[in-house]
Write a protein that holds these residues in place. Structure first.
Motif, PDB file in Angstrom:
ATOM      1  N   ALA A 144       0.831  -1.205   0.000  1.00 51.44           N
ATOM      2  CA  ALA A 144       0.000   0.000   0.000  1.00 51.44           C
ATOM      3  C   ALA A 144       0.867   1.258   0.000  1.00 51.44           C
ATOM      4  CB  ALA A 144      -0.930  -0.007   1.205  1.00 51.44           C
ATOM      5  N   LYS A 145       1.992   1.215   0.705  1.00 56.51           N
ATOM      6  CA  LYS A 145       2.857   2.393   0.800  1.00 56.51           C
ATOM      7  C   LYS A 145       3.718   2.570  -0.440  1.00 56.51           C
ATOM      8  CE  LYS A 145       6.607   4.381   3.614  1.00 56.51           C
ATOM      9  NZ  LYS A 145       6.081   5.756   3.621  1.00 56.51           N
ATOM     10  N   TYR A 146       4.331   1.494  -0.918  1.00 56.31           N
ATOM     11  CA  TYR A 146       5.335   1.633  -1.969  1.00 56.31           C
ATOM     12  C   TYR A 146       4.828   1.297  -3.370  1.00 56.31           C
ATOM     13  CZ  TYR A 146       8.566   2.109   1.903  1.00 56.31           C
ATOM     14  OH  TYR A 146       9.202   2.541   3.044  1.00 56.31           O
ATOM     15  N   ALA A 147       3.688   0.615  -3.485  1.00 55.06           N
ATOM     16  CA  ALA A 147       3.131   0.323  -4.811  1.00 55.06           C
ATOM     17  C   ALA A 147       1.889   1.160  -5.093  1.00 55.06           C
ATOM     18  CB  ALA A 147       2.793  -1.163  -4.941  1.00 55.06           C
ATOM     19  N   ASP A 148       1.066   1.356  -4.060  1.00 60.63           N
ATOM     20  CA  ASP A 148      -0.169   2.118  -4.237  1.00 60.63           C
ATOM     21  C   ASP A 148      -0.051   3.544  -3.723  1.00 60.63           C
ATOM     22  OD1 ASP A 148      -1.298  -0.208  -5.268  1.00 60.63           O
ATOM     23  OD2 ASP A 148      -1.952  -0.884  -3.296  1.00 60.63           O
ATOM     24  N   HIS A 149       1.129   3.895  -3.196  1.00 62.50           N
ATOM     25  CA  HIS A 149       1.457   5.276  -2.834  1.00 62.50           C
ATOM     26  C   HIS A 149       0.542   5.841  -1.738  1.00 62.50           C
ATOM     27  CE1 HIS A 149       3.537   4.560  -6.548  1.00 62.50           C
ATOM     28  NE2 HIS A 149       2.415   4.571  -7.235  1.00 62.50           N
ATOM     29  N   LEU A 150       0.215   5.006  -0.750  1.00 66.51           N
ATOM     30  CA  LEU A 150      -0.596   5.437   0.387  1.00 66.51           C
ATOM     31  C   LEU A 150       0.310   5.641   1.588  1.00 66.51           C
ATOM     32  CD1 LEU A 150      -3.792   3.173   0.274  1.00 66.51           C
ATOM     33  CD2 LEU A 150      -3.725   5.657   0.083  1.00 66.51           C
ATOM     34  N   PRO A 151       0.524   6.872   2.023  1.00 66.41           N
ATOM     35  CA  PRO A 151       1.333   7.097   3.230  1.00 66.41           C
ATOM     36  C   PRO A 151       0.727   6.374   4.431  1.00 66.41           C
ATOM     37  CG  PRO A 151       0.940   9.159   2.053  1.00 66.41           C
ATOM     38  CD  PRO A 151       0.072   8.126   1.415  1.00 66.41           C
ATOM     39  N   LEU A 152       1.545   6.131   5.427  1.00 65.95           N
ATOM     40  CA  LEU A 152       1.095   5.333   6.571  1.00 65.95           C
ATOM     41  C   LEU A 152      -0.054   5.987   7.323  1.00 65.95           C
ATOM     42  CD1 LEU A 152       4.506   4.016   7.961  1.00 65.95           C
ATOM     43  CD2 LEU A 152       2.901   2.878   6.418  1.00 65.95           C
ATOM     44  N   TYR A 153      -0.067   7.313   7.407  1.00 65.25           N
ATOM     45  CA  TYR A 153      -1.153   7.942   8.158  1.00 65.25           C
ATOM     46  C   TYR A 153      -2.495   7.723   7.453  1.00 65.25           C
ATOM     47  CZ  TYR A 153      -1.638  11.980   5.002  1.00 65.25           C
ATOM     48  OH  TYR A 153      -1.890  12.800   3.924  1.00 65.25           O
ATOM     49  N   ARG A 154      -2.494   7.643   6.105  1.00 66.01           N
ATOM     50  CA  ARG A 154      -3.739   7.360   5.392  1.00 66.01           C
ATOM     51  C   ARG A 154      -4.169   5.914   5.606  1.00 66.01           C
ATOM     52  NH1 ARG A 154      -2.787  10.253  -0.505  1.00 66.01           N
ATOM     53  NH2 ARG A 154      -2.416  12.377   0.258  1.00 66.01           N
ATOM     54  N   GLN A 155      -3.189   5.014   5.630  1.00 61.17           N
ATOM     55  CA  GLN A 155      -3.534   3.619   5.910  1.00 61.17           C
ATOM     56  C   GLN A 155      -4.148   3.490   7.291  1.00 61.17           C
ATOM     57  OE1 GLN A 155      -0.802   0.466   4.702  1.00 61.17           O
ATOM     58  NE2 GLN A 155       0.529   1.990   3.742  1.00 61.17           N
ATOM     59  N   ALA A 156      -3.592   4.201   8.268  1.00 67.21           N
ATOM     60  CA  ALA A 156      -4.144   4.160   9.626  1.00 67.21           C
ATOM     61  C   ALA A 156      -5.591   4.637   9.630  1.00 67.21           C
ATOM     62  CB  ALA A 156      -3.291   5.010  10.562  1.00 67.21           C
ATOM     63  N   GLN A 157      -5.909   5.648   8.819  1.00 65.13           N
ATOM     64  CA  GLN A 157      -7.286   6.135   8.736  1.00 65.13           C
ATOM     65  C   GLN A 157      -8.203   5.087   8.128  1.00 65.13           C
ATOM     66  OE1 GLN A 157      -6.801   9.684   6.418  1.00 65.13           O
ATOM     67  NE2 GLN A 157      -6.042  10.918   8.123  1.00 65.13           N
ATOM     68  N   ILE A 158      -7.719   4.378   7.097  1.00 69.47           N
ATOM     69  CA  ILE A 158      -8.525   3.334   6.459  1.00 69.47           C
ATOM     70  C   ILE A 158      -8.813   2.212   7.448  1.00 69.47           C
ATOM     71  CG2 ILE A 158      -8.503   1.568   4.653  1.00 69.47           C
ATOM     72  CD1 ILE A 158      -6.832   3.549   2.966  1.00 69.47           C
ATOM     73  N   TYR A 159      -7.789   1.783   8.184  1.00 68.90           N
ATOM     74  CA  TYR A 159      -7.983   0.711   9.158  1.00 68.90           C
ATOM     75  C   TYR A 159      -8.929   1.155  10.272  1.00 68.90           C
ATOM     76  CZ  TYR A 159      -3.770  -1.023   6.840  1.00 68.90           C
ATOM     77  OH  TYR A 159      -2.849  -1.438   5.908  1.00 68.90           O
ATOM     78  N   GLY A 160      -8.839   2.417  10.655  1.00 68.11           N
ATOM     79  CA  GLY A 160      -9.705   2.922  11.717  1.00 68.11           C
ATOM     80  C   GLY A 160     -11.174   2.847  11.355  1.00 68.11           C
ATOM     81  N   ARG A 161     -11.508   2.993  10.080  1.00 68.66           N
ATOM     82  CA  ARG A 161     -12.907   2.900   9.664  1.00 68.66           C
ATOM     83  C   ARG A 161     -13.467   1.499   9.851  1.00 68.66           C
ATOM     84  NH1 ARG A 161     -11.225   6.227   5.145  1.00 68.66           N
ATOM     85  NH2 ARG A 161     -11.294   4.429   3.744  1.00 68.66           N
ATOM     86  N   GLN A 162     -12.586   0.499   9.967  1.00 67.79           N
ATOM     87  CA  GLN A 162     -13.035  -0.869  10.224  1.00 67.79           C
ATOM     88  C   GLN A 162     -12.886  -1.250  11.694  1.00 67.79           C
ATOM     89  OE1 GLN A 162     -12.197  -3.885   7.276  1.00 67.79           O
ATOM     90  NE2 GLN A 162     -11.205  -2.395   5.942  1.00 67.79           N
ATOM     91  N   GLY A 163     -12.656  -0.243  12.515  1.00 66.56           N
ATOM     92  CA  GLY A 163     -12.593  -0.491  13.951  1.00 66.56           C
ATOM     93  C   GLY A 163     -11.260  -0.997  14.452  1.00 66.56           C
ATOM     94  N   ASN A 193      -7.719   0.187  15.347  1.00 70.45           N
ATOM     95  CA  ASN A 193      -6.965   1.405  15.613  1.00 70.45           C
ATOM     96  C   ASN A 193      -5.475   1.081  15.688  1.00 70.45           C
ATOM     97  OD1 ASN A 193      -9.275   3.117  15.794  1.00 70.45           O
ATOM     98  ND2 ASN A 193      -9.685   2.268  17.824  1.00 70.45           N
ATOM     99  N   LEU A 194      -4.772   1.431  14.628  1.00 69.01           N
ATOM    100  CA  LEU A 194      -3.327   1.221  14.564  1.00 69.01           C
ATOM    101  C   LEU A 194      -2.672   2.588  14.410  1.00 69.01           C
ATOM    102  CD1 LEU A 194      -3.198  -1.833  12.141  1.00 69.01           C
ATOM    103  CD2 LEU A 194      -2.709  -1.853  14.579  1.00 69.01           C
ATOM    104  N   ASP A 195      -1.782   2.900  15.321  1.00 68.58           N
ATOM    105  CA  ASP A 195      -1.101   4.179  15.241  1.00 68.58           C
ATOM    106  C   ASP A 195      -0.120   4.179  14.075  1.00 68.58           C
ATOM    107  OD1 ASP A 195      -0.657   6.757  16.889  1.00 68.58           O
ATOM    108  OD2 ASP A 195       1.365   6.070  16.429  1.00 68.58           O
ATOM    109  N   ARG A 196       0.071   5.338  13.468  1.00 68.84           N
ATOM    110  CA  ARG A 196       1.010   5.456  12.357  1.00 68.84           C
ATOM    111  C   ARG A 196       2.403   5.001  12.757  1.00 68.84           C
ATOM    112  NH1 ARG A 196       4.844   8.299  11.787  1.00 68.84           N
ATOM    113  NH2 ARG A 196       4.215   9.581  13.549  1.00 68.84           N
ATOM    114  N   SER A 197       2.812   5.305  13.974  1.00 69.81           N
ATOM    115  CA  SER A 197       4.145   4.906  14.428  1.00 69.81           C
ATOM    116  C   SER A 197       4.268   3.384  14.524  1.00 69.81           C
ATOM    117  CB  SER A 197       4.454   5.545  15.781  1.00 69.81           C
ATOM    118  OG  SER A 197       3.534   5.118  16.761  1.00 69.81           O
ATOM    119  N   THR A 198       3.150   2.716  14.823  1.00 71.85           N
ATOM    120  CA  THR A 198       3.166   1.254  14.854  1.00 71.85           C
ATOM    121  C   THR A 198       3.401   0.692  13.457  1.00 71.85           C
ATOM    122  OG1 THR A 198       1.659   1.208  16.747  1.00 71.85           O
ATOM    123  CG2 THR A 198       1.833  -0.802  15.438  1.00 71.85           C
ATOM    124  N   LEU A 199       2.699   1.263  12.473  1.00 75.09           N
ATOM    125  CA  LEU A 199       2.901   0.831  11.091  1.00 75.09           C
ATOM    126  C   LEU A 199       4.329   1.107  10.641  1.00 75.09           C
ATOM    127  CD1 LEU A 199      -0.424   2.119   9.452  1.00 75.09           C
ATOM    128  CD2 LEU A 199       0.072  -0.148  10.367  1.00 75.09           C
TER     129      LEU A 199
END
Length: 509
Positions: free
Chosen positions: A181-200, A202-208
């Motif tokens: 997601a980060k290196y092929a689909d160009h999604l920064p980690l903070y955006r990934q954290a937001q996507i995961y949060g919508r599914q309940g 909660n992963l902090d960006r620093s964890t990713l």
């Protein structure tokens, strides 16, 4: 400060010379202004970018589909006719996809005429593509303990499987998903954290970020082996692009460089698989490619960057230059207004590209023979023509710069004529470096030199997977799991992306 102009001479010849010089300078400045305006407000490519073209086509196709839907709703005959055409033209869905059967049966299995029992005489089968939205699941690992009733101190239990993140929650597939997601689909980690949060979840960006760092460290030997295999080739492409890196000491970013070294023998039927390796460097000095390509001997296809010239002088490397860069300089001039010389140069270069289009996919020997017969006369006539035109234009003009750019690299530009393995341009590596630019646009900058190195490691494996038709996520998940389980360092070739290319998709997943 005295800025008084020098007094004008009364000599008519000198005045004409001064006027000609001023006009040439004014023309050069006008060309620079037009180039800057085009760079700022116009298209930066010679052709419409594919992604922009597809974006426009998407809108047109959507409007057409809406109109057709309206027609079908109003006319049942058209609806049935187009449905029949769709069934005939849609093709077969991939065999490896999971099939979930849905039976649509009649409720009453008695004959509506005589009320006798009906028997099955066949069935109609149709397939539709369905998707389950990305969802998390929890892998629960249980390890039973066993004890001996006679020996109180004996406890037997299977050892815990190795993990990338000991004591952490992600599986190797989860980490691979974050990497892709980060290196092929160009999604920064903070955006990934937001996507995961919508599914309940909660992963902090620093964890990713911690997961990415651990994975990049684990994958570094594979990246190094990939680059070693590429350097063992006799023909490579090279290019570089900026990699902005946060510089905390100064409170701003510094400009690092990601060097790309690529191999692609598919245009001439070579045996080695395609691949690309990125290497991060804090600067663009000539020492960097010299250090990277230590031990490489062969042909290196590059743009006009002077650092590669120093490499060729020190190492047993022959440089092949890029006609696309030559063409681009004349194209910029032709776009700015009437430019007969630049337009003529573009037309002559276009004939070279037509030859390349005709021989694409041929063997190296066949390509070389065709170039000798068709391209060499074009190149042989172009060089004296450029020299002649250079003597007719102001030496300070942008046109003179474009001509000198070509003439000063003529030996490297002509190298493709004598070697069927050499391409006419370095577009292979420019395409390979484009995802880096997309990631840079979304992430803005790397957080540190170490982060930029992670960028190089993972992006190399992702892009090489894509070049070889391998799913990057399935590949990375398997490689990480095998390394964690203790894969021998002496067998890293088994972990390179092209080793997975011949495996069925299900075997990699």
């Amino acid at each position: 400060m005295n800025n008084a102009a020098n007094p004008l001479t009364s000599d008519p010849i000198a005045l004409r010379a001064m006027l000609a010089e001023e006009r040439a300078e004014n023309e050069r400045l006008r060309q620079i202004i037009k180039e800057l305006q085009r760079h700022r407000f116009g298209r930066r490519a010679e052709s419409l970018p594919l992604d922009q073209l597809l974006l426009g086509l998407e809108e047109a196709e959507q409007i057409e589909a809406e109109a057709l839907a309206g027609e079908e709703a109003a006319d049942p005959v058209k609806h049935a006719d187009r449905a029949r055409k769709r069934r005939a033209n849609r093709g077969a869905l991939p065999a490896h996809l999971l099939r979930v059967e849905q039976i649509v049966d009649v409720q009453d299995k008695t004959c509506p005429c005589c009320r006798g029992e009906l028997h099955a005489m066949g069935e109609d089968v149709s397939e539709r593509l369905d998707i389950v939205p990305a969802q998390f699941r929890v892998i629960v690992t249980r390890r039973p303990k066993y004890a001996c009733r006679a020996c109180e101190e004996v406890v037997v239990q299977a050892p815990a499987p190795a993990r990338l993140v000991e004591g952490g929650i992600p599986t190797e597939a989860t980490v691979a998903h974050v990497l892709v997601a980060k290196y092929a689909d160009h999604l920064p980690l903070y955006r990934q954290a937001q996507i995961y949060g919508r599914q309940g979840v909660n992963l902090d960006r620093s964890t990713l970020a911690d997961w990415v760092g651990k994975a990049a460290f684990l994958l570094r030997p594979v990246h190094e082996r990939l680059f070693e295999r590429l350097k063992a080739s006799t023909k490579l492409f090279a290019d570089e692009t900026t990699a902005p890196v946060l510089d905390p000491g100064r409170g701003r970013t510094k400009t690092g460089q990601l060097f790309a070294y690529a191999r692609d023998e598919r245009p001439w039927g070579g045996a080695d698989p395609p691949g690309v390796a990125y290497l991060y460097a804090p600067d663009r000095k000539a020492d960097q490619p010299i250090r990277h390509l230590q031990g490489f001997t062969g042909v290196l296809q590059v743009d006009g960057y002077a650092g590669y010239k120093a490499l060729a002088e020190r190492n047993a490397v022959s440089l092949a230059f890029c006609w696309s860069h030559v063409r681009r300089k004349f194209y910029d001039l032709a776009q700015g207004g009437p430019a007969p010389i630049a337009t003529e140069a573009l037309a002559r270069i276009a004939t070279l590209y037509q030859v390349e289009a005709d021989i694409k996919g041929c063997l190296a020997e066949e390509r070389c023979a065709a170039r000798q017969a068709r391209s060499r006369p074009i190149v042989a006539a172009l060089e004296p023509w450029l020299k002649d035109k250079l003597g007719l234009v102001s030496q300070k003009s942008k046109l003179a710069e474009a001509i000198r750019y070509a003439l000063s690299r003529w030996a490297g530009l002509s190298r493709f004529l004598d070697d069927g393995r050499v391409e006419i341009d370095s577009n292979v590596v420019e395409r390979a470096i484009r995802p880096i630019a997309l990631n840079r646009k979304n992430a803005l900058f790397a957080g540190s030199d170490g982060g930029a190195e992670h960028w190089a490691v993972v992006a190399s494996l992702v892009e090489t997977s894509k070049l070889n038709g391998v799913d990057p996520q399935a590949y990375l998940a398997d490689v990480i799991a095998r390394i964690v389980a203790g894969h021998p360092q002496s067998q890293l070739d088994d972990l390179l992306p092209w080793a997975y290319a011949k495996l069925p998709l299900k075997a990699v997943a």
